[in-house]
Design a protein around this motif. Structure first.
Motif, PDB file in Angstrom:
ATOM      1  N   ARG A 242       2.964 -15.836   4.672  1.00 11.29           N
ATOM      2  CA  ARG A 242       2.056 -16.127   3.564  1.00 11.29           C
ATOM      3  C   ARG A 242       1.101 -17.243   3.975  1.00 11.29           C
ATOM      4  O   ARG A 242       1.514 -18.243   4.565  1.00 11.29           O
ATOM      5  CB  ARG A 242       2.844 -16.529   2.322  1.00 11.29           C
ATOM      6  N   GLU A 252      -3.435 -14.808   1.647  1.00 10.35           N
ATOM      7  CA  GLU A 252      -3.064 -13.557   2.306  1.00 10.35           C
ATOM      8  C   GLU A 252      -1.550 -13.490   2.449  1.00 10.35           C
ATOM      9  O   GLU A 252      -0.868 -14.517   2.548  1.00 10.35           O
ATOM     10  CB  GLU A 252      -3.722 -13.499   3.684  1.00 10.35           C
ATOM     11  N   ARG A 253      -1.041 -12.258   2.490  1.00  8.45           N
ATOM     12  CA  ARG A 253       0.388 -12.016   2.709  1.00  8.45           C
ATOM     13  C   ARG A 253       0.516 -10.790   3.600  1.00  8.45           C
ATOM     14  O   ARG A 253      -0.019  -9.725   3.280  1.00  8.45           O
ATOM     15  CB  ARG A 253       1.112 -11.782   1.379  1.00  8.45           C
ATOM     16  N   SER A 280      -4.084  -9.193   9.773  1.00  7.59           N
ATOM     17  CA  SER A 280      -4.527 -10.410   9.101  1.00  7.59           C
ATOM     18  C   SER A 280      -5.963 -10.796   9.466  1.00  7.59           C
ATOM     19  O   SER A 280      -6.396 -10.652  10.612  1.00  7.59           O
ATOM     20  CB  SER A 280      -3.591 -11.570   9.464  1.00  7.59           C
ATOM     21  N   GLN A 281      -6.671 -11.336   8.489  1.00  6.44           N
ATOM     22  CA  GLN A 281      -7.983 -11.922   8.718  1.00  6.44           C
ATOM     23  C   GLN A 281      -7.907 -13.435   8.830  1.00  6.44           C
ATOM     24  O   GLN A 281      -8.874 -14.088   9.230  1.00  6.44           O
ATOM     25  CB  GLN A 281      -8.947 -11.556   7.580  1.00  6.44           C
ATOM     26  N   HIS A 282      -6.748 -14.020   8.486  1.00  7.73           N
ATOM     27  CA  HIS A 282      -6.654 -15.470   8.383  1.00  7.73           C
ATOM     28  C   HIS A 282      -5.602 -16.080   9.291  1.00  7.73           C
ATOM     29  O   HIS A 282      -5.463 -17.308   9.317  1.00  7.73           O
ATOM     30  CB  HIS A 282      -6.346 -15.866   6.930  1.00  7.73           C
TER      31      HIS A 282
END
Length: 389
Positions: A242, A252-253, A280-282
């Motif tokens: 997370r 995001e998760r 994921s983008q982050h």
């Protein structure tokens, strides 16, 4: 025995149509179409009279059969040992003599322009004429300063993306999203696809030209701390990375469910890292080296990298001990373990409480497709993948 896809397709009888189906299931597997692989570009550019001079030279050396067999650059007993079975100078053919023309050292292979999206990522598309459970997809790119037309060696390649088992899209392709490394001009992107249900692996050379745009530099990723495994986990455990912003709000998760063979302390961080890096983008998880972040099989070696100001938390949800657990008559409670099912062997307990066995190969490959249509006993196409046990 090999099959020429174009020439067989021209036959109109139902018997020939049956042969096409058998050829696709038993002998054909796939190649990258976005960007176009070297062999697929030659196939599309008139196999018998190639318009591309490098393809014409490949045909003159080894004939046109390789272009028709574009979906079969493989090694049957690779088992992840790619450098052992595919020596320097034979990477584009996968050290398969049928495709030796693809190893010609030329700078005039057809190239595909490539650039990252706004998030620094690119979606590779692999056309699968037969789906397989996957151990890993690995992507490499030639180092900056490599000269097009020079021999391709493993030492010339830098790995920039590793993904695990990936669901097959409805159009029969695997869509593989990776961060693109910073490069300029003409390069070769090299891909290995190692099956999980066999020692067989497939190999793809893509001639690309990096144009426009830029991958966010590695410096955008801030080291947020280690991803440490403190012990083994049971099959069916759900891991969730997370990401929160500076205000504590969820950003995001990304979740990963552990299957058989993925639960050891040295293994489950790799499973989660591959899922995060592919979705994921982050966040990124792995080891930072030469500007790329690559996951590793280690209980303590992976670190989490986030964009500045964000923080993370790892949630672990183990299976409820009050619910039935695998053992005795079945291996998993579906969909736990999906991606690790063995055709002809794996037995699961469906949502209806009944047991189902994965069909033998090649139909059994559909057991590992994570889609409602193949949910045992209830999906619209479940009988294509399963039989009642």
């Amino acid at each position: 025995m090999s099959f020429r896809s174009t020439r067989v397709v021209l036959t109109s009888s139902f018997a020939a149509a049956g042969l096409i189906c058998l050829a696709s299931s038993a002998f054909a597997h796939g190649t990258m179409t976005t960007p176009a692989s070297r062999v697929y570009a030659c196939f599309q550019g008139n196999p018998e009279n190639p318009t591309n001079p490098a393809c014409a030279a490949a045909k003159a050396l080894a004939g046109s059969q390789a272009f028709y067999d574009w979906n079969g650059i493989n090694q049957a007993n690779a088992n992840g040992n790619h450098q052992a079975v595919v020596p320097d100078g034979t990477l584009c053919s996968g050290n398969n003599p049928t495709f030796r023309g693809l190893d010609l050292n030329r700078s005039d292979w057809q190239t595909t322009p490539i650039q990252p999206d706004a998030n620094g990522r690119f979606t590779f598309v692999f056309k699968a004429t037969a789906p397989h459970a996957t151990r890993d997809w690995r992507f490499f790119v030639t180092r900056e300063g490599w000269t097009p037309g020079s021999p391709l060696r493993w030492a010339d390649l830098q790995e920039f993306c590793t993904l695990g088992n990936t669901p097959l899209s409805a159009d029969g392709t695997y869509r593989l999203q990776c961060p693109l490394p910073q490069r300029t001009g003409q390069h070769v992107i090299y891909n290995t696809w190692q099956r999980a249900d066999s020692t067989e692996a497939f190999y793809t050379c893509m001639d690309v030209r990096f144009e426009g745009g830029s991958t966010p530099p590695a410096s955008q990723w801030q080291d947020a701390g280690p991803l440490t495994a403190r012990g083994d986990l049971p099959v069916g455990t759900v891991l969730a990375l997370r990401v929160f912003n500076a205000s504590g709000n969820d950003v995001e998760r990304v979740e990963a469910t552990l299957g058989s063979g993925e639960t050891a302390a040295a293994q489950w961080p790799l499973v989660l890292a591959r899922k995060v890096n592919g979705a994921s983008q982050h966040a990124r998880v792995g080891v930072l080296s030469n500007g790329t972040i690559t996951p590793t099989a280690s209980a303590t070696g992976n670190r989490v990298y986030l964009k500045e100001g964000n923080r993370f938390q790892l949630d672990t949800r183990v299976p409820d001990p009050g619910t039935p657990s695998p053992g005795g008559d079945f291996d998993y409670v579906y969909p736990a373990g999906i991606g690790s099912y063995v055709p002809g062997q794996t037995v699961v307990k469906g949502s209806d409480g009944r047991l189902y066995a994965c069909r033998p190969f090649p139909e059994g490959a559909w057991c590992n497709v994570n889609a409602d249509a193949y949910r045992p006993g209830v999906g619209a196409a479940w009988r294509d993948a399963w039989v009642p046990y």
